[in-house]
Design a protein around this motif. Sequence first.
Motif, mmCIF file in Angstrom:
data_model
loop_
_atom_site.group_PDB
_atom_site.id
_atom_site.type_symbol
_atom_site.label_atom_id
_atom_site.label_comp_id
_atom_site.label_asym_id
_atom_site.label_seq_id
_atom_site.Cartn_x
_atom_site.Cartn_y
_atom_site.Cartn_z
ATOM 1 N N MET A 272 0.827 -1.204 0.000
ATOM 2 C CA MET A 272 0.000 0.000 0.000
ATOM 3 C C MET A 272 0.862 1.254 0.000
ATOM 4 O O MET A 272 0.570 2.235 -0.711
ATOM 5 C CB MET A 272 -0.923 -0.011 1.223
ATOM 6 C CG MET A 272 -1.997 -1.085 1.187
ATOM 7 S SD MET A 272 -2.924 -1.205 2.737
ATOM 8 C CE MET A 272 -3.685 0.419 2.795
ATOM 9 N N ALA A 273 1.940 1.252 0.781
ATOM 10 C CA ALA A 273 2.827 2.428 0.857
ATOM 11 C C ALA A 273 3.491 2.697 -0.484
ATOM 12 O O ALA A 273 3.613 3.861 -0.912
ATOM 13 C CB ALA A 273 3.875 2.219 1.944
ATOM 14 N N THR A 274 3.912 1.644 -1.169
ATOM 15 C CA THR A 274 4.608 1.845 -2.437
ATOM 16 C C THR A 274 3.639 2.201 -3.570
ATOM 17 O O THR A 274 4.017 2.922 -4.495
ATOM 18 C CB THR A 274 5.425 0.602 -2.810
ATOM 19 O OG1 THR A 274 4.594 -0.570 -2.750
ATOM 20 C CG2 THR A 274 6.579 0.423 -1.842
ATOM 21 N N ILE A 275 2.399 1.717 -3.491
ATOM 22 C CA ILE A 275 1.392 2.153 -4.464
ATOM 23 C C ILE A 275 1.085 3.631 -4.243
ATOM 24 O O ILE A 275 0.929 4.408 -5.197
ATOM 25 C CB ILE A 275 0.119 1.305 -4.349
ATOM 26 C CG1 ILE A 275 0.357 -0.097 -4.927
ATOM 27 C CG2 ILE A 275 -1.042 1.965 -5.093
ATOM 28 C CD1 ILE A 275 -0.818 -1.030 -4.794
ATOM 29 N N ALA A 276 1.015 4.048 -2.979
ATOM 30 C CA ALA A 276 0.799 5.463 -2.676
ATOM 31 C C ALA A 276 1.932 6.312 -3.252
ATOM 32 O O ALA A 276 1.699 7.418 -3.755
ATOM 33 C CB ALA A 276 0.705 5.659 -1.161
ATOM 34 N N PHE A 277 3.160 5.802 -3.192
ATOM 35 C CA PHE A 277 4.298 6.502 -3.783
ATOM 36 C C PHE A 277 4.084 6.724 -5.278
ATOM 37 O O PHE A 277 4.341 7.817 -5.805
ATOM 38 C CB PHE A 277 5.572 5.693 -3.533
ATOM 39 C CG PHE A 277 6.764 6.159 -4.305
ATOM 40 C CD1 PHE A 277 7.408 7.333 -3.968
ATOM 41 C CD2 PHE A 277 7.254 5.401 -5.369
ATOM 42 C CE1 PHE A 277 8.525 7.761 -4.681
ATOM 43 C CE2 PHE A 277 8.368 5.822 -6.078
ATOM 44 C CZ PHE A 277 8.998 7.001 -5.740
ATOM 45 N N THR A 278 3.594 5.702 -5.968
ATOM 46 C CA THR A 278 3.323 5.821 -7.399
ATOM 47 C C THR A 278 2.256 6.877 -7.667
ATOM 48 O O THR A 278 2.386 7.695 -8.593
ATOM 49 C CB THR A 278 2.866 4.465 -7.962
ATOM 50 O OG1 THR A 278 3.915 3.513 -7.823
ATOM 51 C CG2 THR A 278 2.474 4.580 -9.426
ATOM 52 N N LEU A 279 1.198 6.874 -6.870
ATOM 53 C CA LEU A 279 0.137 7.867 -7.050
ATOM 54 C C LEU A 279 0.648 9.272 -6.762
ATOM 55 O O LEU A 279 0.226 10.244 -7.420
ATOM 56 C CB LEU A 279 -1.043 7.530 -6.135
ATOM 57 C CG LEU A 279 -1.713 6.167 -6.397
ATOM 58 C CD1 LEU A 279 -2.855 5.934 -5.416
ATOM 59 C CD2 LEU A 279 -2.210 6.081 -7.832
ATOM 60 N N ILE A 280 1.550 9.410 -5.793
ATOM 61 C CA ILE A 280 2.134 10.720 -5.495
ATOM 62 C C ILE A 280 2.943 11.226 -6.682
ATOM 63 O O ILE A 280 2.886 12.415 -7.037
ATOM 64 C CB ILE A 280 3.014 10.637 -4.230
ATOM 65 C CG1 ILE A 280 2.137 10.453 -2.998
ATOM 66 C CG2 ILE A 280 3.876 11.899 -4.082
ATOM 67 C CD1 ILE A 280 2.917 10.145 -1.734
ATOM 68 N N VAL A 281 3.699 10.341 -7.315
ATOM 69 C CA VAL A 281 4.464 10.724 -8.510
ATOM 70 C C VAL A 281 3.527 11.262 -9.577
ATOM 71 O O VAL A 281 3.804 12.293 -10.226
ATOM 72 C CB VAL A 281 5.271 9.524 -9.047
ATOM 73 C CG1 VAL A 281 5.887 9.847 -10.407
ATOM 74 C CG2 VAL A 281 6.362 9.141 -8.067
ATOM 75 N N SER A 282 2.390 10.594 -9.772
ATOM 76 C CA SER A 282 1.417 11.031 -10.770
ATOM 77 C C SER A 282 0.838 12.394 -10.415
ATOM 78 O O SER A 282 0.688 13.269 -11.279
ATOM 79 C CB SER A 282 0.298 9.995 -10.891
ATOM 80 O OG SER A 282 -0.647 10.376 -11.858
ATOM 81 N N VAL A 283 0.515 12.613 -9.133
ATOM 82 C CA VAL A 283 -0.045 13.892 -8.692
ATOM 83 C C VAL A 283 0.969 15.017 -8.875
ATOM 84 O O VAL A 283 0.631 16.119 -9.319
ATOM 85 C CB VAL A 283 -0.503 13.802 -7.221
ATOM 86 C CG1 VAL A 283 -0.864 15.186 -6.690
ATOM 87 C CG2 VAL A 283 -1.687 12.858 -7.095
ATOM 88 N N VAL A 284 2.222 14.762 -8.530
ATOM 89 C CA VAL A 284 3.278 15.757 -8.718
ATOM 90 C C VAL A 284 3.416 16.120 -10.195
ATOM 91 O O VAL A 284 3.596 17.293 -10.561
ATOM 92 C CB VAL A 284 4.617 15.241 -8.155
ATOM 93 C CG1 VAL A 284 5.769 16.164 -8.556
ATOM 94 C CG2 VAL A 284 4.550 15.129 -6.641
ATOM 95 N N ALA A 285 3.304 15.121 -11.069
ATOM 96 C CA ALA A 285 3.398 15.373 -12.505
ATOM 97 C C ALA A 285 2.250 16.258 -12.982
ATOM 98 O O ALA A 285 2.452 17.169 -13.798
ATOM 99 C CB ALA A 285 3.398 14.048 -13.268
ATOM 100 N N VAL A 286 1.049 16.012 -12.464
ATOM 101 C CA VAL A 286 -0.110 16.815 -12.856
ATOM 102 C C VAL A 286 0.062 18.271 -12.428
ATOM 103 O O VAL A 286 -0.312 19.206 -13.157
ATOM 104 C CB VAL A 286 -1.405 16.236 -12.233
ATOM 105 C CG1 VAL A 286 -2.583 17.200 -12.431
ATOM 106 C CG2 VAL A 286 -1.727 14.879 -12.839
ATOM 107 N N ASN A 287 0.654 18.470 -11.259
ATOM 108 C CA ASN A 287 0.783 19.821 -10.702
ATOM 109 C C ASN A 287 2.163 20.430 -10.917
ATOM 110 O O ASN A 287 2.531 21.413 -10.261
ATOM 111 C CB ASN A 287 0.470 19.781 -9.204
ATOM 112 C CG ASN A 287 -0.969 19.405 -8.914
ATOM 113 O OD1 ASN A 287 -1.863 20.234 -8.970
ATOM 114 N ND2 ASN A 287 -1.201 18.131 -8.617
ATOM 115 N N GLY A 288 2.909 19.871 -11.852
ATOM 116 C CA GLY A 288 4.272 20.355 -12.087
ATOM 117 C C GLY A 288 4.385 21.541 -13.001
ATOM 118 O O GLY A 288 5.492 22.016 -13.265
ATOM 119 N N GLY A 289 3.264 22.038 -13.509
ATOM 120 C CA GLY A 289 3.295 23.213 -14.377
ATOM 121 C C GLY A 289 4.059 22.961 -15.666
ATOM 122 O O GLY A 289 4.024 21.864 -16.234
#
Length: 294
Positions: free
Chosen positions: A92-109
């Motif tokens: 679960m922790a490592t899947i959350a890491f993957t989702l965080i990477v995706s969120v950062v990419a969306v908000n990376g301007g």
Amino acid sequence: MSDWYYMNVVLIQTTLTTLLLALSIQVPLRFGVFSFAGIGAFGIGGYGGAMAMVHLEWSTWPSVLVGTLAAGVAVFLLGLVVQRLTGLYMGMATIAFTLIVSVVAVNGGDLTGGAGGLYGALGEITMTHIVVVVVAVIALLAFTEARGLGRRIDTVREDPELANALGIDVANYRRLSFLVSGLLGGLAGAITTLLRSTITPAEVNFHLVIVALTAIVVGGARSWLGALIGAVIFVWLPTWLSFVQEWEKVAYGFIVAAAAIYLPNGVLGVAKDLLHRFRTREERARVAALQETR
């Protein structure tokens, strides 16, 4: 032969990059670590390589290298943070890491291109380059499966307490698995992105977990050869099932489910069992023949 190759070159490239992605999940599993951090590494490697090429105007392989190293460092640091977790909690922790990477990419301007993704990162990567990289990776992983080192890794996975008693630093081995996972995932992401010339946040998501797990489950989780078999089946199966048309996904799901139920050790496990039975039968026949001659 050449006509077949040019018609299927994209599928062959996808098979090799999918193999690298599957290995980024398989390596931690071999160490007894239930981690999907390699998927997040895929995103970091892809975005890192694309940003180096688009924003810094670097050439192909320096861009691939920076993406790979960035992913390796990020996943290694993640391993330090979550090393006390096990089983489902680790997953679960490592899947959350993957989702965080995706969120950062969306908000990376402008840096990451936002929700639309980053375009224009077309690298000069040929099939020869990909084959050389994959062969080098397989050679290194095959070394880790051989003899003493392979037995130590198996002990770390199967019985950590026994491994510690034998003087094997289990925690160090597992941290190493995170580093290798990150490097493999980052390498897969960087090469895939520079082949396609684009990467979007939608590509770095839970579906990649399904891709990697499917390849490992179907092929076999204990060896790089199982990951290769799974990658070939996963990538080429939709093409082989094209004759069923709209029922393609149903047939694909049925085959994957049947493999998970009836082939718990994957196709490679079945092949090894058959080979073992064949050798055992030959040995018995040889012993019986010797006894008859006495």
